[in-house]
Design an enzyme around this catalytic site. Structure first.
Site, PDB file in Angstrom:
ATOM      1  N   TRP A 149       0.807  -1.218   0.000  1.00 18.42           N
ATOM      2  CA  TRP A 149       0.000   0.000   0.000  1.00 18.42           C
ATOM      3  C   TRP A 149       0.844   1.273   0.000  1.00 18.42           C
ATOM      4  CZ3 TRP A 149      -0.379  -4.208   3.212  1.00 18.42           C
ATOM      5  CH2 TRP A 149      -1.471  -5.056   2.977  1.00 18.42           C
ATOM      6  N   ASP A 150       2.157   1.164  -0.181  1.00 18.38           N
ATOM      7  CA  ASP A 150       3.048   2.322  -0.051  1.00 18.38           C
ATOM      8  C   ASP A 150       2.945   2.912   1.354  1.00 18.38           C
ATOM      9  OD1 ASP A 150       4.931   4.226  -0.744  1.00 18.38           O
ATOM     10  OD2 ASP A 150       3.506   5.552  -1.727  1.00 18.38           O
ATOM     11  N   TYR A 151       2.812   2.041   2.344  1.00 16.43           N
ATOM     12  CA  TYR A 151       2.796   2.474   3.735  1.00 16.43           C
ATOM     13  C   TYR A 151       4.223   2.480   4.296  1.00 16.43           C
ATOM     14  CZ  TYR A 151      -2.332   2.139   4.175  1.00 16.43           C
ATOM     15  OH  TYR A 151      -3.691   2.331   4.052  1.00 16.43           O
TER      16      TYR A 151
ATOM     17  N   LYS B 188       1.843   5.941   8.235  1.00 13.89           N
ATOM     18  CA  LYS B 188       0.819   6.338   7.272  1.00 13.89           C
ATOM     19  C   LYS B 188      -0.525   5.681   7.579  1.00 13.89           C
ATOM     20  CE  LYS B 188       3.589   7.415   3.152  1.00 13.89           C
ATOM     21  NZ  LYS B 188       3.835   7.041   1.739  1.00 13.89           N
TER      22      LYS B 188
ATOM     23  N   ASN C 285      -2.087   6.382   0.580  1.00 11.69           N
ATOM     24  CA  ASN C 285      -0.641   6.523   0.792  1.00 11.69           C
ATOM     25  C   ASN C 285      -0.216   7.951   1.091  1.00 11.69           C
ATOM     26  OD1 ASN C 285      -1.056   7.503  -1.809  1.00 11.69           O
ATOM     27  ND2 ASN C 285       0.803   6.595  -2.632  1.00 11.69           N
TER      28      ASN C 285
END
Length: 835
Positions: free
Chosen positions: A511-513, A539, A631
């Site tokens: 998740w682009d965390y 995030k 994100n």
């Protein structure tokens, strides 16, 4: 006259019928998807009502009144007394009802029919007025205001010597001249314009003025988006010198920013003899320092030798003539400036000249040395480097989601005097931290640390927030070391670079965390006594409170079941960690969809039900998934601010949903998007060359371009870190600078840029997406002061004591390109009057 009234009535009948047709058609689609039946039923009623009004039947008014009352009951059932969700459910019918009561339309109707419509509208008005005095999204409370026992050890007082005040990353000042009682009197003292604004040739979309200045002695130091370093007189804002590193070549930039500089204090004997102060009169701008010479090459020459595997040249490019001003020694310490073309330059804070003895006589370190997949601009440090007594610790950003063959996320430590490499920690090869040999390369595409690091020299640790491996939304080919360290906080031994502990904030991150924020270090009183803790915002909304000696949770962390069913070739983690101190939002539902009108709210509900959504950690999918929080993050690089004496935190949680859709690739190299990027530019789509999928990502917006989820979208919050309790939480910021019409509706907007807290009990924030800097009572969260900024303030404020004794607040306002906030080049200082 009669014909005119008939025309108006029939025109309104057509409008009502068309609104009904739109609601009925969309409502039927929504009902088929499993959503609310209200829109279909309301649409049918409106179409019937339009027909009755066309025929001038009294039943049109009675039916409309009945629909209005039913809609009011439905709106209260879904939203309660919450103004903005209510308003968008009632606005269309309220406006149509007012038109039905116009004398030209309603003349000839019985008083009872008109009264029924009027009564239904009055009921809507009463509910609307009542909801204006109720805010169910607000948590009222108070942090205890007992006086602190004394200043926090090591907290900034007169100066501000690191990005977060110190390398403990607290964003806290021990100054107490500004208090809740007098903060409303703050006024501008000086205003400096850098002349550096976004929109220059070659700028990427994310060109930002995100810097937090340093204050050392009687000077301020900062960098601009286009990499200039500027020194100002801290009392007057007068420019003293400016340094231009002359970035070379065409750069493949995803971000163009500089969040700050780093400072090495002078040795005690040097500091006593040569304090940082302005030369008499200060050097004029024309005498500004010029860039670093690299001996042995002609001006502008790029080294010809490059490793055959695509590794970077072993030497930095020459960027200035050999006659450029340089100081052999820098007795008053050094400023360190990372550049977009991959260098780290050491400057004399007194003169702005290069410290020539650093970096083997060049005054710079070439950060591309040993880096694979050489592509100028694709790797550099957007954040200030960590400075300790002996070392510089450097991370860097790599391109997100362009390909699977990007640079390395290696963390490197250099000798602070010579610039020699001391150790390197490569998460793809974590056990070998000895300096890499010439001609060798670090692991390509390994997780990087683009944000700000923190350090505790007493414990001998540097704390590294790590991202994940590109591509962000597909992880089917990640190695075991990548899986182990991605999206983690990693504590490295300052002496050796070896991992002492790590804590993973997301398992198998899709998740682009990435961990986006600088950790905050403080000593916290617990049932077991004082514990040195690290507070890490994420995030996904967690605030992990860990013992910074060993990484063990101080506040409990539980593994919670997570949605399953990743794309073919990938997998999802069965559980995800959740802290006892969490700002994770409640799951989205159809009832939480929003829009400016009933019609675009319906469109958002349809979109919601068409997307895959199973709550937080819904994996990306071919169907398209709703990712909430997105994100952008509940928390991003601005982090939080902590009061280390009282153990409090001031946080700025934000909530925006995004969509993520996987697009199968036909091969590793072809564009999935239709439009090829201009030469040197990056693709507009997350192409992920080399992976099986590209990714289409975008905010979850209504057809009118506003968030589909209901507000608030941004808050301020006060936290007692010892107990993990949120004492208060208020919506924060207006849509004045986001809406087509500049109305200052206090809906609560996100912020990007960190807060500041002071011993005086006041917190400051300038990063909200309206152009204001605000001051708050730390105890209650009440907004006490605001000042309009000339541009977006997406940076973290700082404070210091000027030579005349005033406590100064400094705010940078330059805007953020990809967020669309107003561009600027402003540095503004505020102080109390009459001092």
């Amino acid at each position: 006259m009669h014909e005119s009234r008939s025309f108006l009535r029939r025109a309104l009948a057509v409008v009502i019928a068309l609104c009904g047709l739109g609601l009925a058609a969309g409502g039927a689609w929504l009902a088929a998807l499993g959503g609310s039946w209200y829109y279909l039923l309301a649409g049918v009623v409106l179409m019937v009502d339009g027909g009755l009004l066309w025929k001038d039947r009294a039943s049109a008014w009675w039916l409309f009144a009945l629909l209005s009352v039913a809609t009011l009951a439905w709106a209260l059932w879904e939203s309660g007394l919450d103004w903005w969700p209510l308003a968008t459910r009632l606005d269309l019918l309220f406006v149509l009802g007012l038109l039905m009561l116009l004398p030209a339309v309603a003349r000839g109707r019985s008083g009872a029919a008109r009264a029924a419509v009027g009564a239904s509208l009055a009921a809507m008005g009463v509910v609307a007025v009542a909801s204006a005095f109720v805010d169910p999204q607000t948590l009222e409370g108070r942090l205890p205001t007992a006086a602190a026992s004394g200043p926090a050890p090591g907290a900034p007082q007169a100066d501000w010597t690191a990005y977060g005040g110190t390398w403990h990353g607290q964003r806290y000042s021990g100054l107490a001249q500004i208090t809740p009682e007098n903060v409303g009197q703050l006024q501008p003292v000086w205003h400096y314009e850098t002349g550096d604004t976004r929109g220059q040739a070659g700028d990427p979309p994310e060109t930002t003025f995100e810097v937090t200045p340093l204050k050392i002695g009687d000077r301020l130091f900062f960098c601009t988006p286009h990499q200039h370093v500027v020194a100002l007189d801290a009392g007057t804002g007068r420019e003293l010198w400016r340094f231009d590193p002359r970035i070379q070549g065409e750069l493949a930039l995803q971000h163009l920013t500089c969040r700050g500089l780093s400072w090495q204090p002078p040795a005690p004997e040097a500091a006593a003899s040569a304090p940082v102060s302005a030369p008499a009169g200060g050097p004029p701008a024309a005498a500004a320092a010029t860039p670093v010479p690299v001996p042995g090459a002609a001006a502008g020459e790029m080294p010809a030798e490059a490793a055959p595997d695509g590794a970077a040249p072993e030497r930095a490019p020459l960027v200035a003539a050999s006659s450029s001003p340089a100081d052999a020694a820098c007795p008053v310490g050094k400023l360190f400036m990372p550049t977009a073309d991959g260098r780290l330059i050491a400057l004399n804070p007194e003169t702005g000249h290069v410290c020539a003895r650093f970096g083997g006589g060049t005054g710079q370190i070439w950060l591309w040395r040993g880096m694979p997949n050489y592509r100028p601009g694709a790797y550099y440090s957007t954040s200030p480097v960590v400075v300790t007594r002996k070392l510089l610790v450097v991370g860097g950003t790599v391109l997100d989601n362009v390909s699977t063959q990007e640079q390395s996320g290696v963390i490197r430590a250099y000798d602070i005097e010579t610039g020699e490499l001391v150790w390197n920690w490569d998460s793809g090869n974590p056990g070998r931290t000895g300096p890499i040999a010439p001609g060798q390369s670090y692991t390509a595409n390994s997780p990087n640390s683009w944000t700000i690091l923190a350090a505790d020299e007493q414990l001998g640790l540097v704390y590294v927030p790590l991202g994940n491996q590109p591509p962000d939304q597909w992880g089917g080919r990640r190695s075991a070391p990548v899986e182990r360290y991605s999206s983690s906080i990693v504590a490295l031994d300052l002496a050796t670079g070896q991992v002492r502990w790590h804590f993973q904030t997301v398992h198998h991150d899709l998740w682009d965390y990435d961990v986006p924020s600088q950790p905050s270090l403080l000593d916290l009183r617990t049932a077991d006594g004082m514990v040195p803790v690290l507070v890490q915002p994420t995030k996904q909304g967690e605030l992990f409170v860990l013992d910074r000696r060993n990484g063990r949770p101080v506040l409990p962390v539980r593994e919670q079941p997570a949605p399953q069913g990743a794309a073919p070739g990938d997998h999802t983690a069965p559980t995800q960690p959740q802290s006892a101190l969490s700002f994770a939002p409640p799951p989205l539902t159809g009832a939480r969809m929003w829009g400016a009108t009933l019609l675009d709210q319906l469109a958002c509900r349809i979109a919601f039900h068409r997307l895959r959504y199973e709550g937080r950690f819904t994996p990306p999918s071919l169907q398209g998934s709703l990712i909430y929080p997105g994100n952008f993050g509940v928390f991003n690089w601005g982090s939080i601010a902590v009061d280390p004496v009282r153990g409090y935190a001031f946080a700025t949680p934000a909530y925006l949903a995004f969509t993520s859709r996987l697009l199968p690739r036909s091969d590793a190299t072809s564009l999935v998007s239709n439009d090829a990027p201009p030469h040197g530019a990056l693709p507009s789509l997350n192409e992920n060359f080399g992976a099986p999928y590209a990714v289409a990502m975008e905010p979850f917006l209504s057809p009118l371009g506003i968030p589909c989820q209901q507000p608030p979208w941004g808050y301020v919050a006060g936290i007692d870190l010892a107990t993990g309790q949120v004492a208060w939480q208020h919506r924060n910021g207006t849509v004045r600078d986001l809406a087509p019409v500049p109305l200052p509706f206090r809906m609560g907007v996100p912020s990007l840029g960190g807060p500041l807290v002071t011993a005086g009990g006041v917190a400051f924030l300038s990063g909200t997406l309206d152009n204001y800097v605000r001051g708050y009572d730390l105890a209650t969260g009440r907004e006490l002061w605001s000042s309009r900024l000339p541009a977006g303030g997406q940076a973290t404020p700082m404070t210091y004591q000027a030579a005349d004794g005033r406590q100064m607040l400094v705010v940078v306002a330059g805007g953020h390109g990809s967020l669309g906030t107003k561009a600027g080049d402003d540095v503004i200082a505020y102080a109390l009057p009459g001092r």
